[in-house]
Scaffold this active site. Sequence first.
Site, PDB file in Angstrom:
ATOM      1  N   LYS A  50      -9.042   9.815  -0.093  1.00  0.00           N
ATOM      2  CA  LYS A  50      -8.923  10.528   2.376  1.00  0.00           C
ATOM      3  C   LYS A  50      -8.107  11.324   1.970  1.00  0.00           C
ATOM      4  O   LYS A  50      -8.418  11.939   2.786  1.00  0.00           O
ATOM      5  CB  LYS A  50      -8.892   8.692   2.131  1.00  0.00           C
ATOM      6  CG  LYS A  50     -10.184   7.517   2.120  1.00  0.00           C
ATOM      7  CD  LYS A  50     -10.813   7.013   2.830  1.00  0.00           C
ATOM      8  CE  LYS A  50     -11.589   6.172   2.454  1.00  0.00           C
ATOM      9  NZ  LYS A  50     -11.314   4.629   2.744  1.00  0.00           N
ATOM     10  N   GLN A  94      -7.644   0.207   4.417  1.00  0.00           N
ATOM     11  CA  GLN A  94      -9.047  -0.168   3.325  1.00  0.00           C
ATOM     12  C   GLN A  94      -9.233  -1.180   3.234  1.00  0.00           C
ATOM     13  O   GLN A  94      -8.676  -2.109   3.545  1.00  0.00           O
ATOM     14  CB  GLN A  94      -8.058   0.215   2.838  1.00  0.00           C
ATOM     15  CG  GLN A  94      -9.065   0.324   1.247  1.00  0.00           C
ATOM     16  CD  GLN A  94      -9.961   1.670   1.586  1.00  0.00           C
ATOM     17  OE1 GLN A  94     -10.266   3.364   2.471  1.00  0.00           O
ATOM     18  NE2 GLN A  94     -11.462   1.466   0.898  1.00  0.00           N
ATOM     19  N   ASP A 117     -13.341   4.375  11.415  1.00  0.00           N
ATOM     20  CA  ASP A 117     -13.911   3.304  10.638  1.00  0.00           C
ATOM     21  C   ASP A 117     -15.413   3.053  11.431  1.00  0.00           C
ATOM     22  O   ASP A 117     -16.449   2.793  10.948  1.00  0.00           O
ATOM     23  CB  ASP A 117     -13.669   2.256  10.328  1.00  0.00           C
ATOM     24  CG  ASP A 117     -13.129   2.523   8.710  1.00  0.00           C
ATOM     25  OD1 ASP A 117     -13.955   3.121   8.026  1.00  0.00           O
ATOM     26  OD2 ASP A 117     -12.157   1.672   8.013  1.00  0.00           O
TER      27      ASP A 117
HETATM   28  N1  GUN Z   1     -13.757  -0.166   1.860  1.00  0.00           N
HETATM   29  C1  GUN Z   1     -14.522   0.368   1.266  1.00  0.00           C
HETATM   30  N2  GUN Z   1     -15.718   1.681   2.103  1.00  0.00           N
HETATM   31  C2  GUN Z   1     -15.162   1.371   3.147  1.00  0.00           C
HETATM   32  C3  GUN Z   1     -14.717   2.066   4.106  1.00  0.00           C
HETATM   33  O1  GUN Z   1     -15.679   2.878   4.757  1.00  0.00           O
HETATM   34  N3  GUN Z   1     -13.625   1.929   5.307  1.00  0.00           N
HETATM   35  C4  GUN Z   1     -13.094   0.891   4.567  1.00  0.00           C
HETATM   36  N4  GUN Z   1     -12.330   0.951   6.584  1.00  0.00           N
HETATM   37  N5  GUN Z   1     -12.871   0.222   4.250  1.00  0.00           N
HETATM   38  C5  GUN Z   1     -13.458   0.168   2.983  1.00  0.00           C
END
Ligand code: GUN
Length: 281
Positions: A50, A94, A117
Site C-alpha cells: 500500500k 490493517q 476501507d
Molecule cells: N486485511 C486484509 N484485507 C484488508 C483490507 O482490505 N483492509 C484492511 N484494513 N485490512 C485488511
Amino acid sequence: MSATIIDGKALAAQVKERVRQQVETFSQRPGLAVILVGDNPASRVYVDGKKRDCAECGIYSEEYTLPAQTSQRELLELVEALNGRADVDGILCQLPLPQGLDERAVLRAIAPDKDVDCFHPYNVGELMIGEQSFQPCTPAGVMEMLDAYGIDVAGKHAVVLGRSNIVGKPQAMLLLQRNATVTICHSRTPDLAEQCRRADILVAAVGQEGLVTADMVKEGAVVIDVAMNRNAAGKLCGDVCFEEVAQKASYITPVPGGVGPMTRAMLMVNTLTAARLHGKG
Ligand code: GUN
C-alpha cells in the site's frame, strides 16, 4: 470455450496511473495513514504494498507500526489524532488486529469521511442505499474489472459465494446497484453446485482451495476469483480450479494477478475520493 484471462495487474496499473494524473491537479497532496498493529507477516506485506502504491500515485503516506501489546486506548487515541489531521485524508487500520483489541470499536472510531476501507457502519449503510462516497476496495475492484472488459451485468444472474462483510455482502450490493439479479451463497446453502451453474457471473470469495470445479460453471460464464489461499505446496491459489474452469468460462481472473492488485488500486481511488471530500481537488 477457452476463457479470456482478465489481467488485474495491468488494469491496476492503469487505475493507479489515472489516480496519479488526478493527484497532479489537486491543490494539496492527498494523504493516507496506515496503522499496523503486531507482526502478522501477511499484513506486513500488504502494508508495504500500500505504501508503494501511494508513492507511485503521488499520495503522501505514513505508517504507524505498533506493538502487539498496544492497548485499545492507545490505538483509539491514535485514530482520534489522525481524524483531526488535515494532511491525512484516509485512515486504514490493517486487519486482523492482535487478540485483545476490539476491531469493531476501532473501525467505528475512524471518521466516516476518512474511512477508505468503507468498513464504518455509516458507509456500509450508505452503500446499502446506493449513496456511497466510498466503495469497499475488493468489490469495487471486481466491478472495475467487469467494466474494463466490457462485461455488462444488468439483467445477468450473478452468484456470489461468501457472505463476509468485506467482500460477499458489499459485492452483492454493488452488483445489485448495477441491475444484476443476485444470489448470495454460503456454507449453509444446499446444492451449491446447482446455484453456481445458474450464474452468468460467478464471484468466489470463500477461501477454500478447489471449491469451484468446471462442472459447477455454466458454459460462457464470467468467473471472478477473489480468494487468496495457499495450497499444500505453499503456492498462492484461489477458490476456483483455474485450468479446468478456464475451458468453460468466457472470462476468468487468475490468482495471483487478478483481483488482488485491483483491491490495492481501489484503495488509491478511495484515498483520492477522501481528498476530494476534504476539498483538495
Ligand atoms: N486485511 C486484509 N484485507 C484488508 C483490507 O482490505 N483492509 C484492511 N484494513 N485490512 C485488511
